[in-house]
Design an enzyme around this catalytic site. Structure first.
Site, PDB file in Angstrom:
ATOM      1  N   TYR A 142       0.826  -1.215   0.000  1.00 54.16           N
ATOM      2  CA  TYR A 142       0.000   0.000   0.000  1.00 54.16           C
ATOM      3  C   TYR A 142       0.859   1.263   0.000  1.00 54.16           C
ATOM      4  CZ  TYR A 142      -3.926  -3.085   1.235  1.00 54.16           C
ATOM      5  OH  TYR A 142      -4.877  -4.077   1.248  1.00 54.16           O
ATOM      6  N   LYS A 187       3.714 -15.463   2.543  1.00 55.44           N
ATOM      7  CA  LYS A 187       3.620 -16.234   1.302  1.00 55.44           C
ATOM      8  C   LYS A 187       5.060 -16.546   0.880  1.00 55.44           C
ATOM      9  CE  LYS A 187       1.143 -17.767  -2.246  1.00 55.44           C
ATOM     10  NZ  LYS A 187       0.357 -18.996  -2.113  1.00 55.44           N
ATOM     11  N   ASP A 219      -2.724 -18.124   1.961  1.00 56.03           N
ATOM     12  CA  ASP A 219      -3.895 -18.765   1.341  1.00 56.03           C
ATOM     13  C   ASP A 219      -4.454 -19.850   2.259  1.00 56.03           C
ATOM     14  OD1 ASP A 219      -1.426 -19.850   0.815  1.00 56.03           O
ATOM     15  OD2 ASP A 219      -1.833 -20.414  -1.254  1.00 56.03           O
ATOM     16  N   ASP A 243      -5.116  -6.830   6.048  1.00 52.89           N
ATOM     17  CA  ASP A 243      -6.333  -6.110   5.662  1.00 52.89           C
ATOM     18  C   ASP A 243      -7.425  -7.121   5.294  1.00 52.89           C
ATOM     19  OD1 ASP A 243      -8.070  -4.161   4.885  1.00 52.89           O
ATOM     20  OD2 ASP A 243      -6.975  -3.562   3.079  1.00 52.89           O
ATOM     21  N   ASP A 247     -10.757  -8.540   7.863  1.00 53.42           N
ATOM     22  CA  ASP A 247     -12.167  -8.399   7.465  1.00 53.42           C
ATOM     23  C   ASP A 247     -12.854  -9.761   7.455  1.00 53.42           C
ATOM     24  OD1 ASP A 247     -12.151  -5.711   7.290  1.00 53.42           O
ATOM     25  OD2 ASP A 247     -12.629  -5.580   5.153  1.00 53.42           O
TER      26      ASP A 247
END
Ligand code: NAD
Length: 360
Positions: A142, A187, A219, A243, A247
């Protein structure tokens, strides 16, 4: 202990829910022999109306001089048409940056009494859901370079060892205050940043021999959160993974009105707020659920003021009130025979009445 708390009531339901949290803090202070003083700070739409700026320097300064900040929520339709850099949310971004809070900590907890609100199967929920996601907040993709050239777009994800180490430390410290299990999510089968992440976490773990460190690919973690959430205590991860996972985790608990959060940096001065927004659709109706804000105040006591007993007592009071069947509208089950619906101030009062402690 004396603590000065900067209080941002903000917009919409912000003032209603913050008032209930302050009453609970006051009672916790009385019971445990502390003094909490409050400094009012204008931020968001109300600050735009007053100063033409969502967070004037003078207001930010009050936050920086405090021992921690409690925030309701900011924003609303009234300010939708103000220019981008003057929008209420800009105040929040400026506050986070000004305070240097690089770690966002969001608990995913299912309250036994609200289990039916979870979209997961009862057999999964019955095993319990009670974990925290520690998300790196001001680095990663980001904040890397974003560019589009012709038909190709690029976003750069970069992490330095020191950026990873400081968020890793928050993960270990958080696990230390809970059940001492930390799962580092990355990852590393594909990304260099993730391989560095994993290396730094392993190195850091030598300083935290009392915390059990595990590693999981992002994942797989996304699957495990819905398949077997009971396995997690604390998850630590980088900005974008955090992020998305946070959620996902908040969805499995049922109601947005119940979830607190904290943001921390290098000092104990933190920013504490419920995860929901200013809910303008129900503002002023005394039906907002104040529990997310009350639990945010409880997090402040635990993570910024080292007052775990006081924090646990507030959580227990919330548990007891739910156990007796009291619900705000957002957590009222459709089959309501065994529950009593209460408003925002009534819910605050019920929690206040239940709050017990050593009573000095
Ligand atoms: P929202 O979270 O305010 O509301 C979404 C839905 O959840 C609404 O139906 C609302 O009534 C309900 N809800 C939210 N909190 C509740 C509570 N405590 N009790 C009962 N019901 C609750 O999200 P939104 O409608 O997308 O945004 C409204 C405003 O809030 C916007 O201006 C947005 O920018 C702002 N916002 C602020 C923050 C923040 O201050 N941290 C975060 C998100 C959104």
């Amino acid at each position: 202990m004396n603590k000065n708390i900067a209080v941002i009531r903000g917009d919409g339901i912000g003032p209603e829910i913050v008032n209930e949290a302050l009453k609970v803090l006051d009672k916790a202070a009385r019971l445990y022999g502390h003094t909490f003083t409050y400094t009012d700070v204008d931020m968001g739409g109300c600050a735009i109306d007053k100063y033409g700026d969502p967070l004037p320097e003078s207001e930010l300064k009050k936050c920086l001089e405090s021992d921690s900040v409690l925030l309701g929520a900011v924003g609303g339709d009234k300010w939708n048409n103000v220019p981008g850099d003057k929008r209420p949310e800009k105040g929040l971004l400026r506050l986070r940056a000004g305070m240097g809070v690089y770690s966002n900590n969001r608990p995913a907890k299912i309250w036994r009494q609200l289990a039916s609100a979870s979209p997961l199967k009862p057999s999964i929920v019955e095993k319990g859901i009670d974990f925290i996601i520690v998300r790196e907040l001001i680095g990663g993709i980001y904040f890397g370079e974003h560019k589009t050239s012709g038909d190709t777009a690029t976003d750069v994800m970069a992490y330095s060892e020191s950026e990873i180490e400081r968020i890793g430390r928050i993960g270990f410290e958080t696990a230390r205050k809970r059940n001492k299990r930390l799962c580092s999510v990355e990852k590393s089968n594909v990304l260099d940043t993730s391989r560095l992440w994993k290396k730094v976490m392993i190195r850091l773990s030598e300083q935290y021999p009392d915390v059990e460190l595990s590693h999981m690919l992002v994942d797989n973690c996304a699957m495990q959160i819905v398949k077997n959430p009971a396995q997690f205590d604390v998850i630590v991860t980088e900005n974008m993974f955090g992020d998305i996972l946070s959620d996902e985790a908040s969805m499995i608990t049922g109601s947005i009105g119940m979830i607190p959060s904290s943001s921390l940096g290098d000092t104990t001065v933190g920013l504490y707020e419920p995860i929901h927004g200013s809910a303008p659709d129900i503002a002023g109706l005394n039906i907002a659920n104040p529990i997310g804000t009350i639990l945010s105040a409880a997090m402040m006591l635990k993570y910024s003021f080292d007052m775990s007993d006081e924090s646990d007592a507030i959580e227990k009071a919330v548990y007891d009130v739910l156990e007796e069947g009291y619900r705000c509208a957002d957590i009222m089950p459709s089959d309501a025979d065994t529950c009593t619906m209460v408003g925002c101030s009534e819910m605050g009062q019920l929690i206040l009445d239940k709050l017990g402690g050593p009573s000095i």
